[in-house]
Motif scaffolding. Structure first.
Motif, mmCIF file in Angstrom:
data_model
loop_
_atom_site.group_PDB
_atom_site.id
_atom_site.type_symbol
_atom_site.label_atom_id
_atom_site.label_comp_id
_atom_site.label_asym_id
_atom_site.label_seq_id
_atom_site.Cartn_x
_atom_site.Cartn_y
_atom_site.Cartn_z
ATOM 1 N N GLN A 112 0.791 -1.243 -0.019
ATOM 2 C CA GLN A 112 -0.004 0.188 -0.031
ATOM 3 C C GLN A 112 0.824 1.226 -0.006
ATOM 4 O O GLN A 112 0.665 2.252 -0.699
ATOM 5 C CB GLN A 112 -0.924 0.185 1.122
ATOM 6 N N TYR A 113 2.012 1.255 0.575
ATOM 7 C CA TYR A 113 2.543 2.655 0.850
ATOM 8 C C TYR A 113 3.988 2.859 0.357
ATOM 9 O O TYR A 113 4.477 3.789 0.077
ATOM 10 C CB TYR A 113 2.662 2.833 2.426
ATOM 11 N N ILE A 114 4.693 1.567 0.110
ATOM 12 C CA ILE A 114 6.144 1.864 -0.425
ATOM 13 C C ILE A 114 6.435 1.124 -1.728
ATOM 14 O O ILE A 114 6.956 1.744 -2.525
ATOM 15 C CB ILE A 114 7.001 0.648 0.655
ATOM 16 N N PHE A 115 5.742 0.153 -2.024
ATOM 17 C CA PHE A 115 5.730 -0.242 -3.319
ATOM 18 C C PHE A 115 4.466 -0.854 -4.151
ATOM 19 O O PHE A 115 4.281 -2.037 -4.408
ATOM 20 C CB PHE A 115 6.865 -1.522 -3.437
ATOM 21 N N PRO A 116 3.780 0.240 -4.118
ATOM 22 C CA PRO A 116 2.476 -0.166 -4.853
ATOM 23 C C PRO A 116 2.158 -0.596 -6.266
ATOM 24 O O PRO A 116 1.311 -1.191 -6.675
ATOM 25 C CB PRO A 116 1.475 1.161 -4.823
ATOM 26 N N THR A 117 3.404 -0.570 -6.967
ATOM 27 C CA THR A 117 3.415 -1.021 -8.340
ATOM 28 C C THR A 117 4.122 -2.488 -8.552
ATOM 29 O O THR A 117 4.243 -2.930 -9.329
ATOM 30 C CB THR A 117 4.089 0.108 -9.278
ATOM 31 N N GLU A 118 4.903 -2.830 -7.152
ATOM 32 C CA GLU A 118 5.414 -4.188 -7.316
ATOM 33 C C GLU A 118 4.738 -4.892 -5.905
ATOM 34 O O GLU A 118 5.316 -4.685 -4.941
ATOM 35 C CB GLU A 118 6.957 -3.839 -6.969
ATOM 36 N N GLN A 119 3.658 -5.398 -6.399
ATOM 37 C CA GLN A 119 3.007 -6.273 -5.132
ATOM 38 C C GLN A 119 3.806 -7.287 -4.500
ATOM 39 O O GLN A 119 4.064 -8.244 -5.504
ATOM 40 C CB GLN A 119 1.763 -6.577 -5.758
ATOM 41 N N SER A 120 3.950 -7.593 -3.349
ATOM 42 C CA SER A 120 4.357 -8.569 -2.680
ATOM 43 C C SER A 120 3.201 -9.610 -2.688
ATOM 44 O O SER A 120 2.146 -9.154 -2.451
ATOM 45 C CB SER A 120 5.112 -8.163 -1.435
ATOM 46 N N GLU A 121 3.614 -10.869 -2.441
ATOM 47 C CA GLU A 121 2.700 -11.832 -2.272
ATOM 48 C C GLU A 121 3.338 -12.843 -1.630
ATOM 49 O O GLU A 121 4.451 -13.372 -1.774
ATOM 50 C CB GLU A 121 2.163 -12.157 -3.744
ATOM 51 N N LEU A 122 2.183 -13.721 -0.897
ATOM 52 C CA LEU A 122 2.736 -14.948 -0.184
ATOM 53 C C LEU A 122 2.957 -16.046 -1.282
ATOM 54 O O LEU A 122 2.435 -16.333 -2.328
ATOM 55 C CB LEU A 122 1.372 -15.282 0.626
ATOM 56 N N VAL A 123 3.853 -16.840 -0.781
ATOM 57 C CA VAL A 123 4.383 -17.932 -1.793
ATOM 58 C C VAL A 123 4.102 -19.238 -1.173
ATOM 59 O O VAL A 123 3.505 -20.283 -1.908
ATOM 60 C CB VAL A 123 5.962 -17.832 -2.030
ATOM 61 N N LYS A 124 4.371 -19.566 0.134
ATOM 62 C CA LYS A 124 4.113 -20.818 0.785
ATOM 63 C C LYS A 124 4.385 -20.636 2.195
ATOM 64 O O LYS A 124 5.240 -19.714 2.946
ATOM 65 C CB LYS A 124 5.444 -21.805 0.342
ATOM 66 N N ILE A 125 3.419 -21.140 2.921
ATOM 67 C CA ILE A 125 3.671 -21.261 4.585
ATOM 68 C C ILE A 125 4.373 -22.603 4.976
ATOM 69 O O ILE A 125 3.926 -23.620 4.466
ATOM 70 C CB ILE A 125 2.074 -21.410 5.008
ATOM 71 N N LEU A 126 5.489 -22.154 5.771
ATOM 72 C CA LEU A 126 6.328 -23.531 6.025
ATOM 73 C C LEU A 126 6.023 -24.009 7.324
ATOM 74 O O LEU A 126 6.451 -25.329 7.696
ATOM 75 C CB LEU A 126 7.858 -22.872 6.057
ATOM 76 N N GLY A 127 5.219 -23.271 8.135
ATOM 77 C CA GLY A 127 4.635 -23.892 9.365
ATOM 78 C C GLY A 127 5.799 -23.620 10.289
ATOM 79 O O GLY A 127 6.823 -22.673 10.214
ATOM 80 N N TRP A 128 5.900 -24.059 11.479
ATOM 81 C CA TRP A 128 6.583 -23.722 12.698
ATOM 82 C C TRP A 128 8.218 -24.385 12.385
ATOM 83 O O TRP A 128 8.073 -25.424 11.842
ATOM 84 C CB TRP A 128 6.181 -24.178 13.861
ATOM 85 N N THR A 129 9.048 -23.025 12.303
ATOM 86 C CA THR A 129 10.500 -23.545 12.239
ATOM 87 C C THR A 129 11.522 -23.080 13.279
ATOM 88 O O THR A 129 12.653 -22.887 13.123
ATOM 89 C CB THR A 129 10.805 -22.927 10.765
ATOM 90 N N ASP A 130 10.817 -22.977 14.511
ATOM 91 C CA ASP A 130 11.709 -22.681 15.507
ATOM 92 C C ASP A 130 12.461 -21.512 15.239
ATOM 93 O O ASP A 130 13.684 -21.446 15.572
ATOM 94 C CB ASP A 130 12.519 -23.822 16.061
ATOM 95 N N LEU A 131 11.684 -20.527 14.898
ATOM 96 C CA LEU A 131 12.503 -19.085 14.882
ATOM 97 C C LEU A 131 13.484 -19.008 13.615
ATOM 98 O O LEU A 131 14.516 -18.361 13.656
ATOM 99 C CB LEU A 131 12.826 -18.451 16.071
ATOM 100 N N GLY A 132 13.145 -20.047 12.594
ATOM 101 C CA GLY A 132 14.124 -20.038 11.558
ATOM 102 C C GLY A 132 15.272 -21.119 11.603
ATOM 103 O O GLY A 132 16.131 -21.493 10.975
ATOM 104 N N GLU A 133 15.205 -21.686 12.750
ATOM 105 C CA GLU A 133 16.276 -22.645 13.237
ATOM 106 C C GLU A 133 16.031 -24.046 12.396
ATOM 107 O O GLU A 133 17.041 -24.937 12.196
ATOM 108 C CB GLU A 133 16.460 -23.000 14.783
ATOM 109 N N GLU A 134 14.712 -24.317 12.111
ATOM 110 C CA GLU A 134 14.617 -25.503 11.505
ATOM 111 C C GLU A 134 13.907 -25.325 10.243
ATOM 112 O O GLU A 134 13.154 -26.233 9.815
ATOM 113 C CB GLU A 134 13.718 -26.248 12.544
#
Length: 100
Positions: free
Chosen positions: A65-87
């Motif tokens: 909405q505010y920073i890159f309205p012409t380059e829309q970010s989007e969800l790719v995949k939900i990985l689930g719980w990863t222990d804050l990126g450790e797993e």
């Protein structure tokens, strides 16, 4: 567009974001947090009983909405719980990661 992984003390989620965001992920995430605390419209939306309630999806909405309205970010995949990126699965370990 490049992939990043975002989390808010829950599931890790892969999003496609503009290259500059991926290359400076921490900077943009911290700017979002700062915007949330100082922006009138953000305070109305996210402030609840003296605190703030938001998720990584709200960061994506902010980018779109505010920073890159012409380059829309989007969800790719939900990985689930990863222990804050450790797993993270091996294929995602090289992707920039930020936990709000």
């Amino acid at each position: 567009m490049k992939n990043v992984i975002l989390s808010h003390d829950g599931d890790s989620v892969v999003y496609s974001v503009p290259d500059i965001v991926a290359e400076n992920l921490e900077k943009y995430c911290l700017e979002f947090t700062n915007w949330m605390y100082h922006s009138r419209q953000a305070r109305r939306k996210y402030k609840i009983q003296g605190g703030f309630c938001y998720s990584e999806a709200d960061f994506i909405d902010y980018l779109n909405q505010y920073i890159f309205p012409t380059e829309q970010s989007e969800l790719v995949k939900i990985l689930g719980w990863t222990d804050l990126g450790e797993e993270l699965p091996d294929e995602y370990k090289w992707i920039p990661y930020f936990n709000f």
